[in-house]
Write a protein that holds these residues in place. Structure first.
Motif, PDB file in Angstrom:
ATOM      1  N   PRO A  26       0.806  -1.210   0.000  1.00  0.00           N
ATOM      2  CA  PRO A  26       0.000   0.000   0.000  1.00  0.00           C
ATOM      3  C   PRO A  26       0.843   1.266   0.000  1.00  0.00           C
ATOM      4  CG  PRO A  26       0.225  -0.781   2.230  1.00  0.00           C
ATOM      5  CD  PRO A  26       1.024  -1.730   1.366  1.00  0.00           C
ATOM      6  N   PHE A  27       0.162   2.410  -0.145  1.00  0.00           N
ATOM      7  CA  PHE A  27       0.871   3.683  -0.237  1.00  0.00           C
ATOM      8  C   PHE A  27       1.368   4.195   1.102  1.00  0.00           C
ATOM      9  CE2 PHE A  27      -3.451   5.220   0.730  1.00  0.00           C
ATOM     10  CZ  PHE A  27      -3.191   6.180   1.700  1.00  0.00           C
ATOM     11  N   ASN A  28       0.762   3.760   2.214  1.00  0.00           N
ATOM     12  CA  ASN A  28       1.031   4.458   3.470  1.00  0.00           C
ATOM     13  C   ASN A  28       2.382   4.117   4.090  1.00  0.00           C
ATOM     14  OD1 ASN A  28      -0.115   1.886   3.950  1.00  0.00           O
ATOM     15  ND2 ASN A  28      -0.741   2.459   6.004  1.00  0.00           N
ATOM     16  N   PHE A  29       2.957   2.976   3.735  1.00  0.00           N
ATOM     17  CA  PHE A  29       4.299   2.625   4.209  1.00  0.00           C
ATOM     18  C   PHE A  29       5.095   2.070   3.033  1.00  0.00           C
ATOM     19  CE2 PHE A  29       1.929   2.475   8.237  1.00  0.00           C
ATOM     20  CZ  PHE A  29       2.746   3.291   9.015  1.00  0.00           C
ATOM     21  N   PRO A  30       5.611   2.949   2.170  1.00  0.00           N
ATOM     22  CA  PRO A  30       6.246   2.480   0.925  1.00  0.00           C
ATOM     23  C   PRO A  30       7.542   1.716   1.132  1.00  0.00           C
ATOM     24  CG  PRO A  30       6.449   4.858   1.166  1.00  0.00           C
ATOM     25  CD  PRO A  30       5.510   4.407   2.232  1.00  0.00           C
ATOM     26  N   ALA A  31       8.169   1.826   2.309  1.00  0.00           N
ATOM     27  CA  ALA A  31       9.381   1.041   2.592  1.00  0.00           C
ATOM     28  C   ALA A  31       9.112  -0.043   3.622  1.00  0.00           C
ATOM     29  CB  ALA A  31      10.507   1.964   3.082  1.00  0.00           C
ATOM     30  N   MET A  32       8.396   0.282   4.694  1.00  0.00           N
ATOM     31  CA  MET A  32       8.240  -0.674   5.792  1.00  0.00           C
ATOM     32  C   MET A  32       7.438  -1.903   5.388  1.00  0.00           C
ATOM     33  SD  MET A  32       6.554  -0.192   9.589  1.00  0.00           S
ATOM     34  CE  MET A  32       4.863  -0.343   8.979  1.00  0.00           C
ATOM     35  N   VAL A  33       6.297  -1.717   4.727  1.00  0.00           N
ATOM     36  CA  VAL A  33       5.462  -2.877   4.412  1.00  0.00           C
ATOM     37  C   VAL A  33       6.156  -3.826   3.446  1.00  0.00           C
ATOM     38  CG1 VAL A  33       3.292  -3.657   3.404  1.00  0.00           C
ATOM     39  CG2 VAL A  33       3.284  -1.783   5.057  1.00  0.00           C
TER      40      VAL A  33
ATOM     41  N   LEU B 235      15.207   0.409  -2.905  1.00  0.00           N
ATOM     42  CA  LEU B 235      15.484  -0.809  -2.134  1.00  0.00           C
ATOM     43  C   LEU B 235      16.045  -1.899  -3.038  1.00  0.00           C
ATOM     44  CD1 LEU B 235      12.303  -0.979   0.160  1.00  0.00           C
ATOM     45  CD2 LEU B 235      14.608  -0.259   0.820  1.00  0.00           C
ATOM     46  N   ALA B 236      15.500  -2.020  -4.244  1.00  0.00           N
ATOM     47  CA  ALA B 236      16.000  -3.025  -5.188  1.00  0.00           C
ATOM     48  C   ALA B 236      17.452  -2.760  -5.557  1.00  0.00           C
ATOM     49  CB  ALA B 236      15.123  -3.043  -6.440  1.00  0.00           C
ATOM     50  N   GLU B 237      17.778  -1.490  -5.781  1.00  0.00           N
ATOM     51  CA  GLU B 237      19.169  -1.146  -6.114  1.00  0.00           C
ATOM     52  C   GLU B 237      20.112  -1.475  -4.958  1.00  0.00           C
ATOM     53  OE1 GLU B 237      19.124   2.583  -9.113  1.00  0.00           O
ATOM     54  OE2 GLU B 237      18.298   3.013  -7.132  1.00  0.00           O
TER      55      GLU B 237
ATOM     56  N   PRO C 173       6.212   5.322  -5.654  1.00  0.00           N
ATOM     57  CA  PRO C 173       6.946   4.227  -6.292  1.00  0.00           C
ATOM     58  C   PRO C 173       8.446   4.197  -6.042  1.00  0.00           C
ATOM     59  CG  PRO C 173       6.609   5.978  -7.872  1.00  0.00           C
ATOM     60  CD  PRO C 173       5.947   6.434  -6.595  1.00  0.00           C
ATOM     61  N   SER C 174       9.033   5.310  -5.605  1.00  0.00           N
ATOM     62  CA  SER C 174      10.494   5.435  -5.669  1.00  0.00           C
ATOM     63  C   SER C 174      11.230   4.615  -4.628  1.00  0.00           C
ATOM     64  CB  SER C 174      10.890   6.908  -5.547  1.00  0.00           C
ATOM     65  OG  SER C 174      10.389   7.660  -6.639  1.00  0.00           O
TER      66      SER C 174
END
Length: 501
Positions: A148-155, A185-187, A179-180
């Motif tokens: 979801p949008f609310n935790f773009p890194a944690m979730v 994180l992938a990089e 999206p960023s």
């Protein structure tokens, strides 16, 4: 303008469709970048990449997989300000909240680094004459996450660190508004030494995303979002033979007893209700006040604090940092304002109105002021539905028995808390409340990484929760082996059910 791309087989790439969606800074309303929108074929390419990478990755020693995650965690620490800035610019949350999100995600990475211990099987010698039995915890294959949008890194970090540590490969579908962080994180995973194809990111619409629930190469799906979509994903993916953990909506309640420490309770409610502009599945949007005197005391203390909330852009740091930023989008802002309209129409008493809040210099930002309703009842929309905004409602009840009935009557059971100094009520609440995550004098009872996160009722679809021990169980399957080595003696055939005692 910068375009956020996919990450497939270790490379950043834009979709051949040429289609993009705008990415907006919620504090200004300005388009700051765009995100590529992938075709179904590109989703299939990502799944193929993960499928091809699985055999080698699954056979990589758990300790070697853990070392990559250790390096990844070090890189997260090194780049945390960069990641926080991306989150603030696209989500709108304040700086300290973005850093807190990253910290909680990194805790799951740290937990996943213990996978050599966490994925150990069991061994029993001599379960029968010359017979031993043991179990293996083996990876599933290609697994997917829809976040979801609310935790773009944690979730996402609730999901992929444990999945990768267990030997699975991963396809992540992030939300378009933010999206960023997932691409970054992938990089960083690649920089940490993760082989190409093990982790993939695909930005796409519903048609391409639906392949994650139907493609036979996908073995499991993790989802966090609304309950309607969660139920659809659970039903669809399960029908295609996949494991599913799908987390939906919430309407978390706080029972406030007359004996509660009023100052500590009010401070906790402020953070729980208005932190991250209420855009948390563990937010605290409903207070069930036991007794009119309790409700009146809470309102008297809450009112000046809500009116004094520092609301503004999230990129302000230090002592001048705002306490609450904007909501994520213009559409979501209008949705939250619509709930306030409906609450007023349905008879709740609007004590503080956040509908016309303006931030100087940010006229086009998606801001909603802190809002407070009193005399909310259980037949009102603002009690039944998840608002996902900075709106707090107070329900008045006569006694504890009515309070617990009110909480348990709701269709969602993500989290609930009680504020009291009475151990009897606290213990009874923990035993009787119908919620998956429970707090006693704690406003947001999100479990730490080595415990598991998950709700009850229509807040969750699927049997296993996320991270902690359940996360390891979800991303592995058990194989039980029974062995006997011949010692030269003749083994007589048995046609009855074998017994080993």
């Amino acid at each position: 303008m910068e375009t956020v791309g996919n990450f497939i087989n270790g490379k950043i790439c834009l979709s051949s469709s040429g289609e993009t969606l705008p990415v907006t800074n919620p504090a200004t309303g300005e388009i700051i970048r765009e995100v590529t929108q992938s075709t179904s074929q590109e989703m299939l390419d990502a799944i193929s990449s993960a499928h091809q990478a699985f055999p080698a990755w699954s056979k990589t020693a758990p300790l070697r997989r853990a070392r990559i995650l250790f390096k990844f965690n070090a890189l997260l620490e090194q780049h945390r300000d960069e990641l926080a800035a991306l989150i603030v610019s696209e989500h709108g949350k304040v700086w300290s909240d973005a850093l807190g999100e990253l910290t909680r995600g990194m805790e799951v990475v740290e937990f996943a680094c213990g996978i050599p211990h966490l994925s150990k099987g069991e061994y029993s010698a001599t379960v029968g004459s010359g017979v031993d039995s043991y179990s293996l915890m083996q990876p599933l294959g290609v697994v997917a996450g829809i976040t979801p949008f609310n935790f773009p890194a944690m979730v996402p970090m609730w999901m992929f660190p444990i999945a990768l540590a267990c030997g699975n490969t991963f396809v992540l579908k992030p939300p378009a508004p933010v999206p960023s962080a997932s691409l970054r994180l992938a990089e960083l995973l690649k920089e940490a030494g993760l082989p190409d194809g093990v982790f993939n990111v695909v930005h796409c619409g519903n048609e391409a995303a639906s392949l994650l629930t139907s493609d036979p190469r996908i073995q499991a799906v993790s989802f966090v979002g609304s309950s309607g979509v969660a139920e659809h994903i659970y039903t669809t993916a399960s029908a295609h033979g996949k494991r599913v953990q799908a987390f939906g909506a919430a309407k978390n309640h706080a029972i406030v007893m007359p004996d509660a420490d009023i100052d500590a309770t009010v401070s906790a409610i402020m953070g729980g209700a208005y932190g991250s502009a209420g855009e948390r599945c563990m937010a605290l949007p409903v207070v069930v006040a036991v007794g009119d005197d309790t409700a009146d005391r809470l309102i008297a203390r809450l009112t000046p604090l809500i009116k004094a909330l520092r609301i503004g852009p999230g990129d302000v740091r230090g002592e001048q940092e705002n306490e609450m930023g904007p909501v994520v989008s213009r559409a979501h802002q209008q949705k939250v304002l619509g709930y306030i309209d409906k609450g007023e129409r349905e008879g709740a008493k609007l004590l503080i109105d956040g509908r016309n809040y303006r931030v100087p210099g940010h006229a086009n930002g998606f801001f909603v002021g802190g809002t407070l309703f009193d005399h909310v009842t259980t037949d009102m929309t603002i009690w039944r539905e998840e608002i996902f905004g900075p709106v707090l409602g107070i329900v008045r009840v006569a006694d504890y028995a009515e309070a617990i009935r009110t909480v348990n009557a709701h269709e969602f059971g993500n989290g609930s808390v009680i504020f009291t100094t009475n151990g009897h009520y606290a213990r009874d609440f923990v035993q009787e409340v119908e919620a998956g995550m429970v707090g006693v004098n704690i406003p947001v009872p999100v479990p730490v990484a080595f415990h598991s996160f998950g709700g009850w009722k229509r807040s969750v679809f699927g049997a296993l929760n996320v991270h902690g021990p359940d996360g390891v169980r979800f991303y592995t399957r058990m194989k039980t082996v029974t062995t006997r080595w011949p010692n030269g003696q003749q083994i007589v055939s048995e046609f009855s059910m074998p017994t080993l005692g």
